[in-house]
Design a protein around this motif. Structure first.
Motif, PDB file in Angstrom:
ATOM      1  N   MET A   1       0.838  -1.203   0.000  1.00 32.56           N
ATOM      2  CA  MET A   1       0.000   0.000   0.000  1.00 32.56           C
ATOM      3  C   MET A   1       0.877   1.260   0.000  1.00 32.56           C
ATOM      4  O   MET A   1       0.874   2.030  -0.939  1.00 32.56           O
ATOM      5  N   PRO A  26      -1.974  -3.181   3.000  1.00 33.30           N
ATOM      6  CA  PRO A  26      -3.373  -2.735   2.909  1.00 33.30           C
ATOM      7  C   PRO A  26      -4.172  -3.181   4.128  1.00 33.30           C
ATOM      8  O   PRO A  26      -4.006  -4.312   4.593  1.00 33.30           O
ATOM      9  N   HIS A  61       0.683   2.168  -3.858  1.00 34.08           N
ATOM     10  CA  HIS A  61       0.285   1.194  -4.863  1.00 34.08           C
ATOM     11  C   HIS A  61       1.414   0.958  -5.856  1.00 34.08           C
ATOM     12  O   HIS A  61       1.191   0.822  -7.062  1.00 34.08           O
ATOM     13  N   THR A  76      -6.652   8.594  -3.647  1.00 37.43           N
ATOM     14  CA  THR A  76      -6.174   7.405  -2.943  1.00 37.43           C
ATOM     15  C   THR A  76      -5.801   7.747  -1.508  1.00 37.43           C
ATOM     16  O   THR A  76      -5.981   6.957  -0.597  1.00 37.43           O
ATOM     17  N   GLU A 155     -13.014   9.593  -0.439  1.00 36.97           N
ATOM     18  CA  GLU A 155     -13.055   8.145  -0.689  1.00 36.97           C
ATOM     19  C   GLU A 155     -11.665   7.561  -0.850  1.00 36.97           C
ATOM     20  O   GLU A 155     -11.379   6.899  -1.856  1.00 36.97           O
ATOM     21  N   PRO A 156     -10.812   7.779   0.149  1.00 35.40           N
ATOM     22  CA  PRO A 156      -9.421   7.330   0.009  1.00 35.40           C
ATOM     23  C   PRO A 156      -9.272   5.859   0.348  1.00 35.40           C
ATOM     24  O   PRO A 156     -10.174   5.236   0.909  1.00 35.40           O
ATOM     25  N   LYS A 157      -8.110   5.305  -0.036  1.00 37.29           N
ATOM     26  CA  LYS A 157      -7.754   3.953   0.374  1.00 37.29           C
ATOM     27  C   LYS A 157      -6.825   4.019   1.581  1.00 37.29           C
ATOM     28  O   LYS A 157      -6.685   3.075   2.334  1.00 37.29           O
ATOM     29  N   LEU A 158      -6.134   5.165   1.671  1.00 39.13           N
ATOM     30  CA  LEU A 158      -5.128   5.336   2.716  1.00 39.13           C
ATOM     31  C   LEU A 158      -5.380   6.660   3.432  1.00 39.13           C
ATOM     32  O   LEU A 158      -5.566   7.689   2.790  1.00 39.13           O
ATOM     33  N   ASN A 184     -11.360   1.780   9.749  1.00 38.85           N
ATOM     34  CA  ASN A 184     -10.288   0.903   9.303  1.00 38.85           C
ATOM     35  C   ASN A 184     -10.843  -0.487   8.971  1.00 38.85           C
ATOM     36  O   ASN A 184     -10.495  -1.085   7.956  1.00 38.85           O
ATOM     37  N   THR A 188     -12.204  -1.127   5.092  1.00 37.81           N
ATOM     38  CA  THR A 188     -10.840  -1.610   4.837  1.00 37.81           C
ATOM     39  C   THR A 188      -9.929  -0.462   4.419  1.00 37.81           C
ATOM     40  O   THR A 188      -9.229  -0.500   3.413  1.00 37.81           O
ATOM     41  N   LEU A 189      -9.968   0.551   5.260  1.00 39.14           N
ATOM     42  CA  LEU A 189      -9.170   1.750   5.023  1.00 39.14           C
ATOM     43  C   LEU A 189      -7.832   1.561   5.739  1.00 39.14           C
ATOM     44  O   LEU A 189      -7.815   1.239   6.927  1.00 39.14           O
ATOM     45  N   THR A 190      -6.754   1.719   4.995  1.00 41.20           N
ATOM     46  CA  THR A 190      -5.441   1.638   5.633  1.00 41.20           C
ATOM     47  C   THR A 190      -5.200   2.940   6.388  1.00 41.20           C
ATOM     48  O   THR A 190      -5.397   4.019   5.838  1.00 41.20           O
TER      49      THR A 190
END
Lengths: 271, 337
Positions: A1, A26, A61, A76, A155-158, A184, A188-190
């Protein structure tokens, strides 16, 4: 990640980060701890593209963040920092700013979809009751929630957080950290957060990164990192590591100078 | 969604009010012209006198007030948004000082006198752009425009320029002095067609260009780091904002002289009216500025008719008192200013 490879950063005269390598997987919830000036916040700034490393690379990524388009990166990666300016706009207006990275090239107005996402972000963070209040007129705890809602609207991933619990009393700290852990897990948010409070970090994080003098001193589960010998060496003070009797997580207590002296003299006397 | 409807409504009202002010500006003056005659003149079948008053004097003058008022106010909004400082205005950056200095050089030393009637505006524009480039250069470090440095340098350049202007005035001949003083008070009188077209073109095009920066400006409210985290290219945005506002100010100042206060006060009034979202604020401030200057010009040329007050005097007095009044009336200390 998120990968940092041999990252060195510096301000005028000297290094704040000295060849750091670190990988975040991740879905992890990682706490960065360490004394003042150990480079925690600099690490976060380097990871969030606020500070260009003098050497080394930061990848998200698998891609160098300095080679990505800023708007794409902001879809992201979201950052909640304590230095952001607070201006008198309503909480809802503020949260909607989080949709900016998703705007099209000639898009000026937000769509219904943007509103829905912002509303959901406010719902998750329980900001809806005060969504029409001005950012300058809400309490510190509410403001933290609004900052996180804005980040979620991206809408982030991290998610990177810089001391999210500073200025909060213990009840608000728990509420906020519970929320962060829920996000988290459910999204599934890092999450990577810089924390001052070792006990809160130990209670909530799966993994801790202990920084010292711009380097990573220890990485691992709280049980591994919260070792009194390691902590005393890094913080240069006498500490007692105990255990939270309910959660079983390690926790740390300070020892005042007076007590240390008394103890030493008693030791000497008994000898 | 409700917000967007409200914005539409606000714009509609502003356009109507602006239209009314424009009509008043065209009809009223040392001689009154009925609205019917104005329409007739625009259709080309009014009496020769009416025709020349309306098409030759009134409409160009109102149009110039529109362009200059809108342009200065827009430049003010852009700069206040970029610097996140409510006291910054187009003239804080030393641009007007540079224009004045350029003009002084032109009047006192005859620089560029070969240009004839265009010499004054040309000299003003060159001076304005030269100071803008100077301030920009001194405010840039390692390729980054440092907001705080730019303001400090701008204020200092302003001081140096006004001192040099005084020096030139002290050395100038008495008859040149009048030209300098008159120009520094600002005037919308008898614009040349070409200059009017340039001013109108530049302010309208700048408004469109600025609108492309409305979203980045909103993001900049969170600070430079905060905006960058929302995916805004902050350095590029700052550069564009600087160039755009310097160009606007330079053009306005060289066509109409130094008309103070519009760029400082009107953005605040607009913010009180519509809030601080730049997607509405940019257009609204432009329209407010245009209306404000048209109105001030109307006052300037009617209140002591047949004499005329310098427009800068009217904008200063009207703008200052209006602003203090609005600030005082504002109830909540948390207000949206």
């Amino acid at each position: 990640m998120l990968e940092l490879e041999n990252v060195s950063c510096g301000y005028a005269g000297g290094f704040a980060l000295d060849g750091i390598s670190l990988g975040i997987k991740p879905g992890e919830l990682v706490g960065i701890v360490g004394p003042n000036g150990s480079g925690k916040t600099t690490l976060l700034r380097a990871a969030s593209r606020s500070l260009r490393p003098r050497s080394g690379t930061v990848r998200i990524h698998g891609e160098d963040i300095w080679h990505q388009r800023p708007a794409l990166l902001a879809r992201t990666l979201a950052v909640v920092s304590q230095t952001a300016d607070i201006v008198p706009m309503t909480v809802a207006e503020y949260v909607l700013l989080g949709r900016i990275p998703h705007y099209g090239h000639f898009q000026f107005l937000e769509t219904h979809a943007d509103w829905d996402i912002a509303r959901r972000a406010m719902e998750m963070t329980e900001c809806l009751p005060f969504k029409d209040h001005l950012m300058t007129a809400i309490s510190g705890g509410e403001r933290q929630l609004a900052l996180i809602a804005r980040a979620l609207a991206q809408e982030p991933k991290l998610l990177l957080l810089d001391e999210p619990t500073s200025y909060l009393d213990i009840a608000h700290q728990v509420r906020l950290l519970d929320l962060i852990r829920r996000l988290n897990r459910e999204l599934t948010l890092t999450v990577v957060m810089v924390m001052h409070d070792l006990n809160a970090a130990s209670e909530y994080c799966e993994r801790l990164v202990l920084m010292s003098h711009g380097q990573v001193r220890a990485v691992g589960e709280p049980d591994e990192v919260m070792d009194y010998q390691v902590l005393e060496e890094v913080y240069e003070t006498v500490l007692v590591v105990g255990r939270n009797s309910i959660s079983g997580r390690p926790c740390v207590f300070p020892v005042s100078e007076d007590v240390q002296k008394r103890r030493q003299s008693r030791h000497a006397a008994s000898k | 969604m409700k917000t967007h409807t409200r914005w539409g409504l606000v714009l509609l009202i502003q356009v109507v009010v602006l239209g009314a002010i424009a009509a008043l500006g065209i009809c009223l003056g040392s001689t009154r012209v009925p609205l019917r005659a104005v329409l007739a003149a625009m259709g080309g079948h009014a009496s020769e006198i009416d025709q020349s008053i309306i098409l030759g004097i009134r409409i160009p003058r109102v149009a110039l007030a529109f362009a200059v008022g809108g342009g200065l106010s827009l430049a003010g909004v852009l700069l206040q948004g970029m610097f996140r400082n409510p006291l910054v205005e187009p003239f804080t950056l030393g641009i007007s000082g540079g224009a004045a200095l350029g003009l002084c050089a032109c009047v006192a030393f005859g620089v560029g006198s070969g240009l004839g009637a265009l010499a004054f505006p040309a000299a003003g524009f060159v001076g304005a752009m030269a100071t803008a480039v100077l301030v920009y250069g001194l405010g840039t470090r390692r390729g980054m425009l440092n907001i705080r440095d730019v303001v400090l340098v701008g204020v200092m350049v302003s001081f140096v320029c006004s001192s040099l202007v005084m020096l030139v005035m002290a050395l100038a001949r008495a008859e040149d002095l009048y030209g300098i003083v008159f120009w520094t008070m600002g005037s919308l009188e008898e614009p040349r067609r070409g200059l009017l077209a340039v001013a109108l073109g530049v302010s309208v095009v700048a408004l469109a260009a600025a609108y492309r920066l409305a979203v980045p400006l909103n993001a900049l409210a969170l600070g430079e780091d905060g905006a960058a985290h929302l995916g805004i290219d902050v350095e590029r945005t700052k550069r564009l904002l600087f160039v755009l506002s310097a160009l606007l100010t330079g053009v306005c100042v060289s066509v109409a002289g130094i008309i103070g206060f519009v760029g400082l006060v009107v953005p605040h009034v607009a913010r009180l009216l519509v809030g601080r979202d730049h997607r509405i604020l940019l257009v609204s401030a432009f329209l407010c500025g245009a209306g404000f200057l048209m109105l001030c010009d109307l006052v300037a040329r009617t209140i002591v008719a047949p004499l005329e007050l310098p427009i800068g005097v009217v904008t200063g007095i009207a703008g200052g008192t209006l602003f203090v009044y609005m600030l005082h009336r504002r109830q909540s200390p948390e207000g949206r200013l």
